[in-house]
Design a protein around this motif. Structure first.
Motif, PDB file in Angstrom:
ATOM      1  N   SER A  54       0.638  -1.185   0.136  1.00  0.00           N
ATOM      2  CA  SER A  54       0.154   0.298   0.176  1.00  0.00           C
ATOM      3  C   SER A  54       0.943   1.137   0.143  1.00  0.00           C
ATOM      4  O   SER A  54       2.152   1.013   0.455  1.00  0.00           O
ATOM      5  N   PHE A  55       0.337   2.298  -0.441  1.00  0.00           N
ATOM      6  CA  PHE A  55       1.189   3.620  -0.820  1.00  0.00           C
ATOM      7  C   PHE A  55       0.558   4.484   0.414  1.00  0.00           C
ATOM      8  O   PHE A  55      -0.925   4.710   0.419  1.00  0.00           O
ATOM      9  N   SER A  56       1.272   5.638   0.661  1.00  0.00           N
ATOM     10  CA  SER A  56       0.793   6.972   1.531  1.00  0.00           C
ATOM     11  C   SER A  56       1.634   7.915   1.383  1.00  0.00           C
ATOM     12  O   SER A  56       2.747   7.840   0.950  1.00  0.00           O
ATOM     13  N   VAL A  57       0.917   9.142   1.319  1.00  0.00           N
ATOM     14  CA  VAL A  57       1.615  10.356   1.455  1.00  0.00           C
ATOM     15  C   VAL A  57       1.341  11.043   2.372  1.00  0.00           C
ATOM     16  O   VAL A  57       0.161  11.381   3.100  1.00  0.00           O
ATOM     17  N   VAL A  62       1.483  14.673   8.780  1.00  0.00           N
ATOM     18  CA  VAL A  62       0.127  14.393   8.352  1.00  0.00           C
ATOM     19  C   VAL A  62      -0.395  13.718   7.505  1.00  0.00           C
ATOM     20  O   VAL A  62      -0.038  13.813   6.200  1.00  0.00           O
ATOM     21  N   PRO A  63      -1.122  12.506   7.669  1.00  0.00           N
ATOM     22  CA  PRO A  63      -1.332  11.564   6.355  1.00  0.00           C
ATOM     23  C   PRO A  63      -2.404  12.506   5.652  1.00  0.00           C
ATOM     24  O   PRO A  63      -3.359  13.064   5.987  1.00  0.00           O
ATOM     25  N   LEU A  64      -2.164  12.493   4.373  1.00  0.00           N
ATOM     26  CA  LEU A  64      -3.107  13.019   3.340  1.00  0.00           C
ATOM     27  C   LEU A  64      -3.612  12.051   2.477  1.00  0.00           C
ATOM     28  O   LEU A  64      -4.560  12.504   1.761  1.00  0.00           O
ATOM     29  N   ASN A  82      -2.976  17.938  -2.241  1.00  0.00           N
ATOM     30  CA  ASN A  82      -2.720  19.211  -2.082  1.00  0.00           C
ATOM     31  C   ASN A  82      -1.617  19.504  -0.963  1.00  0.00           C
ATOM     32  O   ASN A  82      -1.734  19.138   0.103  1.00  0.00           O
ATOM     33  N   LEU A  83      -0.616  20.228  -1.359  1.00  0.00           N
ATOM     34  CA  LEU A  83       0.379  20.482  -0.493  1.00  0.00           C
ATOM     35  C   LEU A  83       0.371  22.096  -0.222  1.00  0.00           C
ATOM     36  O   LEU A  83       1.435  22.588   0.516  1.00  0.00           O
ATOM     37  N   THR A  84      -0.537  22.800  -0.430  1.00  0.00           N
ATOM     38  CA  THR A  84      -0.604  24.189  -0.012  1.00  0.00           C
ATOM     39  C   THR A  84      -0.280  24.268   1.461  1.00  0.00           C
ATOM     40  O   THR A  84      -0.875  23.910   2.337  1.00  0.00           O
ATOM     41  N   VAL A  89       7.233  16.655   2.361  1.00  0.00           N
ATOM     42  CA  VAL A  89       6.381  15.416   1.914  1.00  0.00           C
ATOM     43  C   VAL A  89       6.942  14.238   2.293  1.00  0.00           C
ATOM     44  O   VAL A  89       8.325  14.155   2.017  1.00  0.00           O
ATOM     45  N   ARG A  90       6.398  12.922   2.637  1.00  0.00           N
ATOM     46  CA  ARG A  90       6.868  11.758   2.863  1.00  0.00           C
ATOM     47  C   ARG A  90       6.313  10.718   2.081  1.00  0.00           C
ATOM     48  O   ARG A  90       4.940  10.753   2.381  1.00  0.00           O
ATOM     49  N   LEU A  91       6.964  10.012   1.138  1.00  0.00           N
ATOM     50  CA  LEU A  91       6.078   8.983   0.197  1.00  0.00           C
ATOM     51  C   LEU A  91       6.681   7.649   0.803  1.00  0.00           C
ATOM     52  O   LEU A  91       7.883   7.235   1.257  1.00  0.00           O
ATOM     53  N   VAL A  92       5.613   6.972   1.307  1.00  0.00           N
ATOM     54  CA  VAL A  92       5.538   5.519   1.955  1.00  0.00           C
ATOM     55  C   VAL A  92       5.102   4.585   1.338  1.00  0.00           C
ATOM     56  O   VAL A  92       3.919   4.579   0.647  1.00  0.00           O
TER      57      VAL A  92
END
Length: 116
Positions: A54-57, A62-64, A82-84, A89-92
């Motif tokens: 599974s992938f998370s950002v 904060v999990p988005l 949305n990164l405003t 950023v962390r890609l998991v």
């Protein structure tokens, strides 16, 4: 992290992106104001159909966004976050199932940030 040109997920070819292990966490410090992160996430076809992840950002911890479990031969899952107002950023990628899933190559294809 392996920056690549030419990768395949679910039989679909993509021009560029990054490949990581099935258990990985990559943190990116945004050095300017960014408004979005977009990618297509999935298990690389070089696994011959093996692997489940599974992938998370996350942004600033904060999990988005999170995908459901994606397996080998599955189509890539579209990612839009949305990164405003965020600075990091962390890609998991998180393995599911067999111990092999930790080492399976997974892709963040067409990975891109929209920044000013």
């Amino acid at each position: 992290m392996w920056q690549r040109y030419g990768m395949s997920i679910g039989g679909e070819r993509y021009a560029r992106g990054v490949t990581v292990d099935g258990r990985s966490s990559v943190t990116i410090a945004l050095n300017r104001q960014c408004t979005a992160y977009d990618a297509l996430a999935g298990v690389d076809d070089m696994t011959l159909g093996l692997g489940r992840v599974s992938f998370s950002v996350y942004a600033d911890g904060v999990p988005l966004w999170r995908s459901s479990t994606v397996g080998g031969r599955d189509r890539a899952v579209p990612v839009h976050v949305n990164l405003t107002g965020h600075r990091t950023v962390r890609l998991v990628a998180q393995p599911h199932g067999h111990v092999f899933d930790r080492a399976v190559p997974v892709d963040w294809a067409e990975s891109r940030f929209t920044c000013r």
